[in-house]
Design a protein around this motif. Structure first.
Motif, mmCIF file in Angstrom:
data_model
loop_
_atom_site.group_PDB
_atom_site.id
_atom_site.type_symbol
_atom_site.label_atom_id
_atom_site.label_comp_id
_atom_site.label_asym_id
_atom_site.label_seq_id
_atom_site.Cartn_x
_atom_site.Cartn_y
_atom_site.Cartn_z
ATOM 1 N N THR A 28 0.846 -1.193 0.000
ATOM 2 C CA THR A 28 0.000 0.000 0.000
ATOM 3 C C THR A 28 0.882 1.245 0.000
ATOM 4 O OG1 THR A 28 -0.183 -0.030 2.413
ATOM 5 C CG2 THR A 28 -1.952 -1.073 1.167
ATOM 6 N N LEU A 29 0.377 2.252 -0.686
ATOM 7 C CA LEU A 29 1.047 3.546 -0.759
ATOM 8 C C LEU A 29 0.147 4.583 -0.128
ATOM 9 C CD1 LEU A 29 1.936 3.533 -4.574
ATOM 10 C CD2 LEU A 29 3.313 2.629 -2.714
ATOM 11 N N ILE A 30 0.737 5.537 0.536
ATOM 12 C CA ILE A 30 0.005 6.716 0.994
ATOM 13 C C ILE A 30 0.654 7.905 0.297
ATOM 14 C CG2 ILE A 30 -0.560 8.213 2.939
ATOM 15 C CD1 ILE A 30 -0.557 5.704 4.714
ATOM 16 N N LEU A 31 -0.133 8.578 -0.530
ATOM 17 C CA LEU A 31 0.342 9.753 -1.260
ATOM 18 C C LEU A 31 -0.217 10.981 -0.583
ATOM 19 C CD1 LEU A 31 -0.368 8.465 -4.873
ATOM 20 C CD2 LEU A 31 1.665 8.115 -3.472
ATOM 21 N N HIS A 32 0.639 11.958 -0.319
ATOM 22 C CA HIS A 32 0.205 13.124 0.451
ATOM 23 C C HIS A 32 1.000 14.360 0.055
ATOM 24 C CE1 HIS A 32 3.830 13.068 3.015
ATOM 25 N NE2 HIS A 32 3.758 11.750 2.823
ATOM 26 N N GLU A 33 0.538 15.492 0.594
ATOM 27 C CA GLU A 33 1.244 16.772 0.414
ATOM 28 C C GLU A 33 1.744 17.277 1.758
ATOM 29 O OE1 GLU A 33 -0.488 19.322 -3.119
ATOM 30 O OE2 GLU A 33 -2.060 18.828 -1.671
ATOM 31 N N GLY A 34 2.214 16.398 2.569
ATOM 32 C CA GLY A 34 2.677 16.731 3.906
ATOM 33 C C GLY A 34 1.645 16.270 4.927
ATOM 34 N N ARG A 58 4.698 16.747 -3.160
ATOM 35 C CA ARG A 58 4.926 18.180 -3.391
ATOM 36 C C ARG A 58 6.112 18.457 -4.290
ATOM 37 N NH1 ARG A 58 4.588 20.596 2.591
ATOM 38 N NH2 ARG A 58 5.773 18.713 2.931
ATOM 39 N N GLN A 59 7.126 17.626 -4.222
ATOM 40 C CA GLN A 59 8.301 17.841 -5.077
ATOM 41 C C GLN A 59 8.076 17.129 -6.411
ATOM 42 O OE1 GLN A 59 11.975 17.407 -3.168
ATOM 43 N NE2 GLN A 59 13.168 17.421 -5.034
ATOM 44 N N PRO A 60 8.114 17.874 -7.502
ATOM 45 C CA PRO A 60 7.902 17.236 -8.812
ATOM 46 C C PRO A 60 9.056 16.298 -9.141
ATOM 47 C CG PRO A 60 8.561 19.521 -9.084
ATOM 48 C CD PRO A 60 8.393 19.302 -7.611
ATOM 49 N N PRO A 61 8.779 15.321 -9.985
ATOM 50 C CA PRO A 61 9.855 14.401 -10.372
ATOM 51 C C PRO A 61 10.936 15.111 -11.162
ATOM 52 C CG PRO A 61 7.838 13.947 -11.600
ATOM 53 C CD PRO A 61 7.517 15.019 -10.616
ATOM 54 N N GLY A 62 12.125 14.549 -11.108
ATOM 55 C CA GLY A 62 13.251 15.102 -11.853
ATOM 56 C C GLY A 62 13.170 14.734 -13.324
ATOM 57 N N PRO A 65 12.379 10.478 -13.908
ATOM 58 C CA PRO A 65 11.617 10.075 -12.721
ATOM 59 C C PRO A 65 11.761 8.583 -12.422
ATOM 60 C CG PRO A 65 10.147 10.476 -14.576
ATOM 61 C CD PRO A 65 11.522 10.884 -15.002
ATOM 62 N N THR A 66 11.697 8.286 -11.130
ATOM 63 C CA THR A 66 11.674 6.886 -10.717
ATOM 64 C C THR A 66 10.330 6.293 -11.145
ATOM 65 O OG1 THR A 66 10.687 7.374 -8.572
ATOM 66 C CG2 THR A 66 13.117 7.406 -8.710
ATOM 67 N N PRO A 67 10.214 4.981 -11.187
ATOM 68 C CA PRO A 67 8.927 4.385 -11.579
ATOM 69 C C PRO A 67 7.746 4.844 -10.713
ATOM 70 C CG PRO A 67 10.638 2.737 -11.749
ATOM 71 C CD PRO A 67 11.263 3.948 -11.110
ATOM 72 N N ILE A 68 7.948 4.978 -9.413
ATOM 73 C CA ILE A 68 6.829 5.425 -8.575
ATOM 74 C C ILE A 68 6.486 6.880 -8.871
ATOM 75 C CG2 ILE A 68 8.237 6.033 -6.563
ATOM 76 C CD1 ILE A 68 5.859 5.075 -4.831
ATOM 77 N N GLU A 69 7.487 7.731 -9.060
ATOM 78 C CA GLU A 69 7.205 9.128 -9.416
ATOM 79 C C GLU A 69 6.454 9.197 -10.736
ATOM 80 O OE1 GLU A 69 10.996 11.498 -7.446
ATOM 81 O OE2 GLU A 69 11.206 10.620 -9.438
ATOM 82 N N TRP A 70 6.867 8.386 -11.677
ATOM 83 C CA TRP A 70 6.243 8.402 -12.991
ATOM 84 C C TRP A 70 4.779 7.982 -12.892
ATOM 85 C CZ3 TRP A 70 3.946 5.415 -16.707
ATOM 86 C CH2 TRP A 70 3.939 5.944 -17.996
ATOM 87 N N VAL A 71 4.483 6.874 -12.214
ATOM 88 C CA VAL A 71 3.102 6.396 -12.085
ATOM 89 C C VAL A 71 2.259 7.410 -11.317
ATOM 90 C CG1 VAL A 71 1.641 4.630 -11.013
ATOM 91 C CG2 VAL A 71 3.643 3.950 -12.344
ATOM 92 N N VAL A 72 2.788 7.924 -10.219
ATOM 93 C CA VAL A 72 2.026 8.872 -9.401
ATOM 94 C C VAL A 72 1.716 10.140 -10.189
ATOM 95 C CG1 VAL A 72 2.184 10.399 -7.386
ATOM 96 C CG2 VAL A 72 2.772 7.971 -7.172
#
Length: 153
Positions: A28-34, A58-62, A65-72
C-alpha cells in the motif's frame, strides 16, 4: 502515424510500469502533500502502519523520474482526487481511495478499515487497470462518498 505514436507511447509506459508493479505489488502507498507529525506518530503506533510506503508528492519528479514518481505524476494525480490517498497495489491494478472524512484526514487507525472496505466491498474512488502496457482509469465511488463499514464480527 497516430498508430505508431500510440505504439511508441505504450512501449515507453511499459518499463516504468514493470518496475513499479515489480516493486510495489501487494503493498500500500500513501500519497500526500505533507502530514502532521502527530498523524505520522499515530500511523506508526497502529499495527502494520509502518508498512505503508509514504510519498510526499509536493516535489515534482526530476528529468528521469523513478517508476513510482512516474506512475504517481502521470496516472494517479491527474485523477484529481483529494489528498492524502491510499493506494492498494495489486499485480496488475491500483485501487485508490482518498483519506478524507467529513473534510478532515481520517485517523490512521481507519486506514485498515478503508482497505478492508476496498477489498471486500469494492468501494474505491478509482481503479487503474494495467492493460496493453498502460494504465486505464475507471472511477467508482463519488468523491464525496468516503463512508466505510466496520465489521465487528
Amino acid at each position: 502515424m497516430r498508430a505508431l505514436l500510440r505504439f511508441l507511447r505504450g512501449r515507453s509506459d511499459a518499463w516504468p510500469l514493470d518496475a513499479f508493479f515489480g516493486r510495489f505489488a501487494n503493498r500500500t502507498l500513501i500519497l500526500h502533500e505533507g502530514l502532521t507529525l502527530e498523524w505520522l506518530t499515530e500511523l506508526l503506533k497502529v499495527g502494520g502502519g509502518g508498512g505503508h510506503f509514504r510519498l510526499n508528492i509536493r516535489q515534482p519528479p526530476g528529468p528521469q523520474p523513478t517508476p513510482i514518481e512516474w506512475v504517481v505524476h502521470h496516472d494517479i494525480l491527474p485523477l484529481q482526487l483529494p489528498l492524502p490517498l491510499v493506494c492498494a497495489v495489486g499485480t496488475d491494478r491500483i485501487d485508490i481511495r482518498h483519506l478524507r472524512v467529513r473534510g478532515r484526514v481520517c485517523h490512521p487507525a481507519d486506514i485498515a478499515w478503508i482497505l478492508d472496505d476496498m477489498r471486500t466491498r469494492g468501494r474505491r474512488h478509482a481503479t487503474l487497470q494495467r492493460k496493453d502496457g498502460t494504465l486505464h482509469p475507471s472511477c467508482d465511488l463519488p468523491v464525496d462518498d468516503n463512508a466505510y463499514e466496520i465489521d465487528c464480527g
